[in-house]
Write a protein that holds these residues in place. Structure first.
Motif, mmCIF file in Angstrom:
data_model
loop_
_atom_site.group_PDB
_atom_site.id
_atom_site.type_symbol
_atom_site.label_atom_id
_atom_site.label_comp_id
_atom_site.label_asym_id
_atom_site.label_seq_id
_atom_site.Cartn_x
_atom_site.Cartn_y
_atom_site.Cartn_z
ATOM 1 N N ILE A 5 0.859 -1.180 0.000
ATOM 2 C CA ILE A 5 0.000 0.000 0.000
ATOM 3 C C ILE A 5 0.896 1.231 0.000
ATOM 4 C CG2 ILE A 5 -1.730 1.312 1.295
ATOM 5 C CD1 ILE A 5 -2.611 -1.370 2.547
ATOM 6 N N SER A 6 0.756 2.092 -0.993
ATOM 7 C CA SER A 6 1.491 3.358 -1.037
ATOM 8 C C SER A 6 0.591 4.453 -0.490
ATOM 9 C CB SER A 6 1.907 3.693 -2.466
ATOM 10 O OG SER A 6 2.838 2.756 -2.934
ATOM 11 N N ASP A 7 1.152 5.296 0.370
ATOM 12 C CA ASP A 7 0.350 6.337 1.009
ATOM 13 C C ASP A 7 1.225 7.558 1.256
ATOM 14 O OD1 ASP A 7 -2.003 7.400 2.078
ATOM 15 O OD2 ASP A 7 -1.544 6.683 4.096
ATOM 16 N N LYS A 23 -2.223 6.436 11.602
ATOM 17 C CA LYS A 23 -3.300 5.962 10.731
ATOM 18 C C LYS A 23 -3.523 4.483 10.998
ATOM 19 C CE LYS A 23 -3.608 8.014 6.474
ATOM 20 N NZ LYS A 23 -3.187 8.234 5.067
ATOM 21 N N VAL A 24 -4.770 4.045 10.888
ATOM 22 C CA VAL A 24 -5.099 2.632 11.042
ATOM 23 C C VAL A 24 -5.687 2.141 9.720
ATOM 24 C CG1 VAL A 24 -6.510 0.944 12.272
ATOM 25 C CG2 VAL A 24 -5.467 2.836 13.522
ATOM 26 N N PHE A 25 -5.150 1.037 9.211
ATOM 27 C CA PHE A 25 -5.634 0.429 7.979
ATOM 28 C C PHE A 25 -6.435 -0.819 8.323
ATOM 29 C CE2 PHE A 25 -2.025 2.902 6.684
ATOM 30 C CZ PHE A 25 -2.382 3.399 5.439
ATOM 31 N N ASN A 26 -7.651 -0.922 7.790
ATOM 32 C CA ASN A 26 -8.470 -2.113 7.935
ATOM 33 C C ASN A 26 -8.220 -3.002 6.724
ATOM 34 O OD1 ASN A 26 -9.833 -1.362 10.374
ATOM 35 N ND2 ASN A 26 -10.915 0.163 9.168
ATOM 36 N N THR A 27 -7.857 -4.259 6.946
ATOM 37 C CA THR A 27 -7.431 -5.134 5.860
ATOM 38 C C THR A 27 -8.416 -6.259 5.549
ATOM 39 O OG1 THR A 27 -6.175 -6.556 7.367
ATOM 40 C CG2 THR A 27 -5.014 -4.671 6.392
ATOM 41 N N ALA A 35 3.800 -6.879 9.116
ATOM 42 C CA ALA A 35 3.731 -5.575 8.456
ATOM 43 C C ALA A 35 5.070 -4.866 8.611
ATOM 44 C CB ALA A 35 2.619 -4.732 9.060
ATOM 45 N N SER A 36 5.478 -4.165 7.558
ATOM 46 C CA SER A 36 6.696 -3.356 7.570
ATOM 47 C C SER A 36 6.401 -2.055 6.831
ATOM 48 C CB SER A 36 7.851 -4.068 6.862
ATOM 49 O OG SER A 36 8.203 -5.235 7.529
ATOM 50 N N ILE A 37 7.182 -1.030 7.144
ATOM 51 C CA ILE A 37 6.997 0.261 6.501
ATOM 52 C C ILE A 37 8.319 0.702 5.900
ATOM 53 C CG2 ILE A 37 7.407 1.584 8.605
ATOM 54 C CD1 ILE A 37 5.260 3.526 7.630
ATOM 55 N N ALA A 38 8.252 1.340 4.736
ATOM 56 C CA ALA A 38 9.440 1.861 4.063
ATOM 57 C C ALA A 38 9.155 3.299 3.629
ATOM 58 C CB ALA A 38 9.790 1.010 2.849
ATOM 59 N N ILE A 39 9.986 4.231 4.093
ATOM 60 C CA ILE A 39 9.845 5.626 3.683
ATOM 61 C C ILE A 39 10.306 5.734 2.240
ATOM 62 C CG2 ILE A 39 10.679 7.998 4.063
ATOM 63 C CD1 ILE A 39 8.907 7.094 6.314
ATOM 64 N N GLN A 40 9.474 6.333 1.377
ATOM 65 C CA GLN A 40 9.826 6.497 -0.025
ATOM 66 C C GLN A 40 10.494 7.836 -0.279
ATOM 67 O OE1 GLN A 40 6.032 5.992 -1.858
ATOM 68 N NE2 GLN A 40 6.409 3.852 -2.275
ATOM 69 N N SER A 94 5.610 3.308 1.844
ATOM 70 C CA SER A 94 4.941 2.078 1.416
ATOM 71 C C SER A 94 4.761 1.189 2.629
ATOM 72 C CB SER A 94 5.772 1.338 0.368
ATOM 73 O OG SER A 94 5.803 2.040 -0.838
ATOM 74 N N LEU A 95 3.581 0.620 2.738
ATOM 75 C CA LEU A 95 3.273 -0.331 3.799
ATOM 76 C C LEU A 95 3.282 -1.720 3.165
ATOM 77 C CD1 LEU A 95 2.386 -0.734 6.736
ATOM 78 C CD2 LEU A 95 0.030 -0.434 5.969
ATOM 79 N N LEU A 96 4.143 -2.597 3.658
ATOM 80 C CA LEU A 96 4.284 -3.957 3.129
ATOM 81 C C LEU A 96 3.582 -4.918 4.069
ATOM 82 C CD1 LEU A 96 8.091 -3.607 2.460
ATOM 83 C CD2 LEU A 96 6.274 -3.287 0.798
ATOM 84 N N LEU A 97 2.602 -5.656 3.549
ATOM 85 C CA LEU A 97 1.780 -6.539 4.378
ATOM 86 C C LEU A 97 1.872 -7.976 3.889
ATOM 87 C CD1 LEU A 97 -1.406 -4.286 4.478
ATOM 88 C CD2 LEU A 97 0.397 -4.408 6.193
ATOM 89 N N ASN A 98 2.144 -8.901 4.810
ATOM 90 C CA ASN A 98 2.084 -10.329 4.511
ATOM 91 C C ASN A 98 0.689 -10.781 4.910
ATOM 92 O OD1 ASN A 98 2.608 -12.970 3.959
ATOM 93 N ND2 ASN A 98 4.034 -13.285 5.637
ATOM 94 N N GLN A 99 -0.126 -11.186 3.910
ATOM 95 C CA GLN A 99 -1.531 -11.447 4.164
ATOM 96 C C GLN A 99 -1.999 -12.777 3.589
ATOM 97 O OE1 GLN A 99 -3.119 -7.833 2.325
ATOM 98 N NE2 GLN A 99 -3.576 -7.070 4.375
ATOM 99 N N ASN A 100 -3.089 -13.281 4.173
ATOM 100 C CA ASN A 100 -3.792 -14.467 3.678
ATOM 101 C C ASN A 100 -5.267 -14.131 3.555
ATOM 102 O OD1 ASN A 100 -1.567 -16.293 3.673
ATOM 103 N ND2 ASN A 100 -1.709 -16.331 5.902
#
Length: 103
Positions: A5-7, A23-27, A35-40, A94-100
């Motif tokens: 997710i780019s924000d 901020k809270v993201f509902n997935t 979850a990990s975050i990377a400053i762009q 960018s928010l990097l999410l490992n999801q199922n």
């Protein structure tokens, strides 16, 4: 599955030291296990009249607060000799999410 997710977070102009936005993201319907975050990138600055001596601090963190919710926290601080400059900032990340998928 990896979901990205780019924000952008915008800090309005203020005469303060460090400021924090959360901020809270509902997935749902995807369960998030990591979850990990990377400053762009970021954009900040003083005018020529305000001087060229400054220090910038940007901190970012994220945490999975439930199976379907991720919290992102970003702190921004900018100063010259004192926290007396009206500054603003735009921070892209960018928010990097490992999801199922779980319907």
């Amino acid at each position: 599955m990896l979901n990205i997710i780019s924000d952008t977070i915008r800090f309005p102009e203020a005469l303060e030291g460090g400021r924090t936005i959360t901020k809270v993201f509902n997935t749902y319907p995807y369960i998030t296990s990591e979850a990990s975050i990377a400053i762009q990138g970021f954009d900040y600055g003083f005018s020529n009249e305000e001087g060229m001596f400054f220090r910038c601090t940007i901190e970012s963190k994220c945490e999975v607060i439930s199976s379907y919710r991720v919290k992102v926290t970003i702190t921004f601080g900018l100063r010259s000799r004192e926290f007396d400059k009206p500054t603003d900032a735009t921070i892209n990340y960018s928010l990097l999410l490992n999801q199922n998928y779980r319907p």
